[in-house]
Design a protein around this motif. Structure first.
Motif, PDB file in Angstrom:
ATOM      1  N   ARG A  91       0.826  -1.207   0.000  1.00 13.05           N
ATOM      2  CA  ARG A  91       0.000   0.000   0.000  1.00 13.05           C
ATOM      3  C   ARG A  91       0.865   1.264   0.000  1.00 13.05           C
ATOM      4  O   ARG A  91       1.532   1.549   0.996  1.00 13.05           O
ATOM      5  CB  ARG A  91      -0.927  -0.005   1.208  1.00 13.05           C
ATOM      6  CG  ARG A  91      -1.967  -1.137   1.172  1.00 13.05           C
ATOM      7  CD  ARG A  91      -2.898  -1.052   2.355  1.00 13.05           C
ATOM      8  NE  ARG A  91      -2.206  -1.364   3.602  1.00 13.05           N
ATOM      9  CZ  ARG A  91      -2.654  -1.041   4.813  1.00 13.05           C
ATOM     10  NH1 ARG A  91      -3.776  -0.353   4.940  1.00 13.05           N
ATOM     11  NH2 ARG A  91      -1.975  -1.374   5.888  1.00 13.05           N
ATOM     12  N   PRO A  92       0.855   1.998  -1.097  1.00 10.80           N
ATOM     13  CA  PRO A  92       1.571   3.266  -1.105  1.00 10.80           C
ATOM     14  C   PRO A  92       0.893   4.278  -0.180  1.00 10.80           C
ATOM     15  O   PRO A  92      -0.331   4.332  -0.086  1.00 10.80           O
ATOM     16  CB  PRO A  92       1.474   3.723  -2.571  1.00 10.80           C
ATOM     17  CG  PRO A  92       1.049   2.515  -3.344  1.00 10.80           C
ATOM     18  CD  PRO A  92       0.250   1.676  -2.401  1.00 10.80           C
ATOM     19  N   VAL A  93       1.719   5.056   0.491  1.00 10.75           N
ATOM     20  CA  VAL A  93       1.249   6.168   1.322  1.00 10.75           C
ATOM     21  C   VAL A  93       1.822   7.437   0.714  1.00 10.75           C
ATOM     22  O   VAL A  93       3.027   7.684   0.802  1.00 10.75           O
ATOM     23  CB  VAL A  93       1.699   6.015   2.786  1.00 10.75           C
ATOM     24  CG1 VAL A  93       1.216   7.205   3.614  1.00 10.75           C
ATOM     25  CG2 VAL A  93       1.203   4.705   3.377  1.00 10.75           C
ATOM     26  N   VAL A  94       0.969   8.222   0.071  1.00 11.00           N
ATOM     27  CA  VAL A  94       1.437   9.372  -0.684  1.00 11.00           C
ATOM     28  C   VAL A  94       1.580  10.584   0.233  1.00 11.00           C
ATOM     29  O   VAL A  94       0.635  10.979   0.920  1.00 11.00           O
ATOM     30  CB  VAL A  94       0.492   9.690  -1.854  1.00 11.00           C
ATOM     31  CG1 VAL A  94       0.926  10.965  -2.578  1.00 11.00           C
ATOM     32  CG2 VAL A  94       0.465   8.513  -2.834  1.00 11.00           C
ATOM     33  N   LEU A  95       2.780  11.164   0.246  1.00 13.70           N
ATOM     34  CA  LEU A  95       3.056  12.397   0.975  1.00 13.70           C
ATOM     35  C   LEU A  95       3.019  13.533  -0.037  1.00 13.70           C
ATOM     36  O   LEU A  95       3.836  13.572  -0.953  1.00 13.70           O
ATOM     37  CB  LEU A  95       4.437  12.334   1.623  1.00 13.70           C
ATOM     38  CG  LEU A  95       4.752  11.088   2.464  1.00 13.70           C
ATOM     39  CD1 LEU A  95       6.225  11.098   2.878  1.00 13.70           C
ATOM     40  CD2 LEU A  95       3.853  11.018   3.688  1.00 13.70           C
ATOM     41  N   GLU A  96       2.070  14.424   0.096  1.00 15.19           N
ATOM     42  CA  GLU A  96       1.912  15.479  -0.911  1.00 15.19           C
ATOM     43  C   GLU A  96       2.945  16.577  -0.667  1.00 15.19           C
ATOM     44  O   GLU A  96       2.727  17.508   0.106  1.00 15.19           O
ATOM     45  CB  GLU A  96       0.485  16.021  -0.901  1.00 15.19           C
ATOM     46  CG  GLU A  96      -0.521  15.016  -1.439  1.00 15.19           C
ATOM     47  CD  GLU A  96      -1.818  15.662  -1.869  1.00 15.19           C
ATOM     48  OE1 GLU A  96      -2.109  16.796  -1.435  1.00 15.19           O
ATOM     49  OE2 GLU A  96      -2.561  15.018  -2.644  1.00 15.19           O
ATOM     50  N   ALA A  97       4.062  16.460  -1.345  1.00 19.08           N
ATOM     51  CA  ALA A  97       5.141  17.441  -1.215  1.00 19.08           C
ATOM     52  C   ALA A  97       4.834  18.661  -2.084  1.00 19.08           C
ATOM     53  O   ALA A  97       4.031  18.594  -3.016  1.00 19.08           O
ATOM     54  CB  ALA A  97       6.463  16.814  -1.622  1.00 19.08           C
ATOM     55  N   THR A  98       5.479  19.755  -1.769  1.00 13.39           N
ATOM     56  CA  THR A  98       5.264  21.002  -2.500  1.00 13.39           C
ATOM     57  C   THR A  98       6.611  21.633  -2.841  1.00 13.39           C
ATOM     58  O   THR A  98       7.673  21.119  -2.481  1.00 13.39           O
ATOM     59  CB  THR A  98       4.440  21.998  -1.666  1.00 13.39           C
ATOM     60  OG1 THR A  98       5.233  22.401  -0.523  1.00 13.39           O
ATOM     61  CG2 THR A  98       3.130  21.396  -1.198  1.00 13.39           C
ATOM     62  N   GLU A  99       6.531  22.783  -3.501  1.00 13.66           N
ATOM     63  CA  GLU A  99       7.742  23.526  -3.821  1.00 13.66           C
ATOM     64  C   GLU A  99       8.530  23.889  -2.550  1.00 13.66           C
ATOM     65  O   GLU A  99       9.751  24.033  -2.597  1.00 13.66           O
ATOM     66  CB  GLU A  99       7.402  24.805  -4.591  1.00 13.66           C
ATOM     67  CG  GLU A  99       6.908  24.572  -6.008  1.00 13.66           C
ATOM     68  CD  GLU A  99       5.389  24.447  -6.112  1.00 13.66           C
ATOM     69  OE1 GLU A  99       4.870  24.664  -7.219  1.00 13.66           O
ATOM     70  OE2 GLU A  99       4.735  24.135  -5.079  1.00 13.66           O
ATOM     71  N   ALA A 100       7.843  24.018  -1.426  1.00 15.96           N
ATOM     72  CA  ALA A 100       8.516  24.406  -0.184  1.00 15.96           C
ATOM     73  C   ALA A 100       9.591  23.397   0.231  1.00 15.96           C
ATOM     74  O   ALA A 100      10.603  23.770   0.834  1.00 15.96           O
ATOM     75  CB  ALA A 100       7.494  24.567   0.940  1.00 15.96           C
ATOM     76  N   SER A 101       9.388  22.117  -0.071  1.00 18.78           N
ATOM     77  CA  SER A 101      10.391  21.085   0.222  1.00 18.78           C
ATOM     78  C   SER A 101      11.060  20.594  -1.052  1.00 18.78           C
ATOM     79  O   SER A 101      11.705  19.546  -1.042  1.00 18.78           O
ATOM     80  CB  SER A 101       9.750  19.902   0.952  1.00 18.78           C
ATOM     81  OG  SER A 101       8.886  19.171   0.085  1.00 18.78           O
ATOM     82  N   ARG A 102      10.920  21.373  -2.129  1.00 17.50           N
ATOM     83  CA  ARG A 102      11.438  20.997  -3.453  1.00 17.50           C
ATOM     84  C   ARG A 102      10.873  19.644  -3.886  1.00 17.50           C
ATOM     85  O   ARG A 102      11.542  18.848  -4.517  1.00 17.50           O
ATOM     86  CB  ARG A 102      12.975  20.982  -3.463  1.00 17.50           C
ATOM     87  CG  ARG A 102      13.613  22.300  -3.028  1.00 17.50           C
ATOM     88  CD  ARG A 102      15.120  22.291  -3.155  1.00 17.50           C
ATOM     89  NE  ARG A 102      15.742  21.072  -2.648  1.00 17.50           N
ATOM     90  CZ  ARG A 102      15.881  20.773  -1.368  1.00 17.50           C
ATOM     91  NH1 ARG A 102      15.431  21.616  -0.423  1.00 17.50           N
ATOM     92  NH2 ARG A 102      16.455  19.662  -1.009  1.00 17.50           N
ATOM     93  N   PHE A 103       9.632  19.386  -3.540  1.00 15.01           N
ATOM     94  CA  PHE A 103       8.931  18.154  -3.886  1.00 15.01           C
ATOM     95  C   PHE A 103       9.614  16.910  -3.309  1.00 15.01           C
ATOM     96  O   PHE A 103       9.431  15.800  -3.817  1.00 15.01           O
ATOM     97  CB  PHE A 103       8.783  18.015  -5.409  1.00 15.01           C
ATOM     98  CG  PHE A 103       7.964  19.107  -6.035  1.00 15.01           C
ATOM     99  CD1 PHE A 103       6.602  19.179  -5.806  1.00 15.01           C
ATOM    100  CD2 PHE A 103       8.559  20.058  -6.847  1.00 15.01           C
ATOM    101  CE1 PHE A 103       5.831  20.184  -6.386  1.00 15.01           C
ATOM    102  CE2 PHE A 103       7.807  21.069  -7.432  1.00 15.01           C
ATOM    103  CZ  PHE A 103       6.442  21.131  -7.205  1.00 15.01           C
ATOM    104  N   GLN A 104      10.376  17.071  -2.232  1.00 14.06           N
ATOM    105  CA  GLN A 104      11.043  15.964  -1.565  1.00 14.06           C
ATOM    106  C   GLN A 104      10.342  15.656  -0.241  1.00 14.06           C
ATOM    107  O   GLN A 104       9.725  16.535   0.360  1.00 14.06           O
ATOM    108  CB  GLN A 104      12.517  16.314  -1.296  1.00 14.06           C
ATOM    109  CG  GLN A 104      13.393  16.413  -2.535  1.00 14.06           C
ATOM    110  CD  GLN A 104      13.729  15.054  -3.131  1.00 14.06           C
ATOM    111  OE1 GLN A 104      13.419  14.000  -2.568  1.00 14.06           O
ATOM    112  NE2 GLN A 104      14.386  15.075  -4.288  1.00 14.06           N
ATOM    113  N   PRO A 105      10.418  14.412   0.238  1.00 19.97           N
ATOM    114  CA  PRO A 105       9.819  14.086   1.533  1.00 19.97           C
ATOM    115  C   PRO A 105      10.636  14.667   2.670  1.00 19.97           C
ATOM    116  O   PRO A 105      11.842  14.909   2.528  1.00 19.97           O
ATOM    117  CB  PRO A 105       9.862  12.545   1.552  1.00 19.97           C
ATOM    118  CG  PRO A 105      11.038  12.201   0.692  1.00 19.97           C
ATOM    119  CD  PRO A 105      11.072  13.243  -0.392  1.00 19.97           C
ATOM    120  N   THR A 106       9.993  14.873   3.793  1.00 16.86           N
ATOM    121  CA  THR A 106      10.667  15.407   4.980  1.00 16.86           C
ATOM    122  C   THR A 106      10.264  14.591   6.200  1.00 16.86           C
ATOM    123  O   THR A 106       9.233  13.890   6.197  1.00 16.86           O
ATOM    124  CB  THR A 106      10.291  16.879   5.220  1.00 16.86           C
ATOM    125  OG1 THR A 106       8.886  16.947   5.528  1.00 16.86           O
ATOM    126  CG2 THR A 106      10.602  17.746   4.003  1.00 16.86           C
TER     127      THR A 106
END
Length: 401
Positions: free
Chosen positions: A149-164
């Motif tokens: 089961r994928p768990v999608v983390l909706e990244a944004t430009e604020a994290s350069r589309f990277q997970p945190t």
């Protein structure tokens, strides 16, 4: 005779996976090219991350020599030719100053084979694996096909589309809690952004403390435009590292990549590989080993990509696409569409049908938000990127006509 209905034959749930949309774009671009009259300007291929440079000359010559000598090309060890694995270990010492034992290296059938082995050796059906969107679509689709089961983390430009780490921590208070795994990609696809050494170490340390298996996609390493890449491979680490000869070494069609496995998973991955793949193609392994010594040619290719990146980063704002990802590495620019533009599917269709430029709709990488984004690849022929820049000058992204 009694007329009885035949029982319905079962179909596997894997057949319900969504398409890898870029492959549909490739088909549409091919059809567009066939429809053009003789002498008309051709379709410019900015939709796919396939280097236009081709395999290094040393790789081609090694394959030719092996065939000429009638080398007995057959099964290799499941983890690959020992000489190739030792050469990859040397690459880690020279490129990253990291000590990785050859016994932890598995040569795979492209990076795709590596992801399958990684997921099967580290997780069980029902396990939850986090990934930041936008993401490379097969991550999600392979996990679904395996019953994970994928768990999608909706990244944004604020994290350069990277997970945190805060994105992961936010899952702690949900009913299912923290995930079993995390996929990171640096440089990433489609946004082309990277994690710094500090950011990667922080994520890796958090995952190790919390029992989250880290999978690091490093297939675009070597194509870093702002700072040298950092690997998640460490002598005693728990992360799985995936790499490939497809991108930096320009060998997409040879279907050869590798994994660096943590010690606790090496045996499981080897048994899985024996049963699922036997081994990566022998001839491709011979060519890959030679490619690793083609430094001058490979670096010249990287310089071409860098120039093409610069062309595209200048041309897209001039065409009204000014909201761009940082494009710190890899082959891609991820562009946000202006508010007045149609959605990404319609935008890409118009770009192809009116200007013969193929690009990939963002919904391939982010089904919920990707209708406002388009991915452009700049790894094709340098002349094609220059021509695309010229065609974009007369393109109005706000028009639906």
């Amino acid at each position: 005779m009694t007329d009885r209905k035949r029982p319905r034959l079962k179909q596997g749930a894997g057949g319900a996976l969504p398409s890898f949309l870029v492959m549909d774009v490739i088909r549409q671009a091919n059809a567009r090219q066939r429809s053009l009259p003789a002498g008309a300007p051709g379709v410019l291929r900015l939709e796919v991350g396939q280097p236009g440079t081709g395999a290094p000359a040393l790789a081609v010559e090694a394959a030719r020599s092996a065939l000429g000598r009638k080398l007995a090309l057959g099964y290799t060890e499941a983890f690959g030719l020992r000489s190739l694995r030792e050469r990859i270990a040397r690459h880690y010492r020279e490129f990253y100053r990291a000590d990785v034992a050859p016994d932890r290296i598995a040569v795979t059938t492209g990076a795709s084979g590596g992801f399958l082995l990684a997921f099967l050796s580290a997780f069980d059906p029902g396990d939850r694996i986090a990934l930041a969107s936008p993401y490379y679509p097969p991550y999600n689709n392979i996990l679904h096909a395996l019953g994970m089961r994928p768990v999608v983390l909706e990244a944004t430009e604020a994290s350069r589309f990277q997970p945190t780490v805060p994105m992961l921590e936010a899952l702690r208070d949900t009913p299912e809690g923290l995930p079993d795994g995390l996929i990171v990609a640096s440089p990433g696809n489609p946004a082309g952004t990277t994690l710094s050494r500090r950011e990667l170490d922080f994520l890796a340390g958090y995952c190790e403390r919390e029992g989250i298996r880290l999978i690091s996609d490093e297939i675009y390493h070597g194509l870093n435009w702002e700072a040298p890449p950092d690997t998640a491979a460490t002598p005693t680490g728990t992360a799985i590292v995936i790499n490939s000869f497809s991108k930096y070494w320009s060998m997409t069609g040879w279907r050869v990549g590798w994994m660096v496995l943590p010690p606790d998973l090496a045996g499981a991955a080897e048994r899985l590989k024996q049963n699922l793949f036997i081994s990566a193609p022998h001839i491709s392994q011979v060519a890959a080993e030679a490619a690793m010594d083609a430094t001058d040619e490979i670096e010249a290719n990287a310089a071409r990509y860098r120039r093409s990146r610069g062309l595209l980063l200048r041309a897209l704002p001039e065409a009204g696409l000014a909201d761009l990802s940082p494009a710190q590495g890899g082959f891609y620019v991820y562009a946000r569409l202006p508010d007045a533009a149609e959605d990404s599917l319609g935008f890409c269709e118009r770009l192809l049908n009116h200007h013969s430029i193929a690009a990939t709709p963002g919904i391939d990488f982010d089904p919920r938000r990707g209708h406002r984004f388009v991915r452009f690849s700049y790894c094709g022929a340098e002349a094609d990127i220059a021509e695309a820049a010229e065609r974009l000058k007369i393109f109005d992204p706000r028009s639906a006509g």
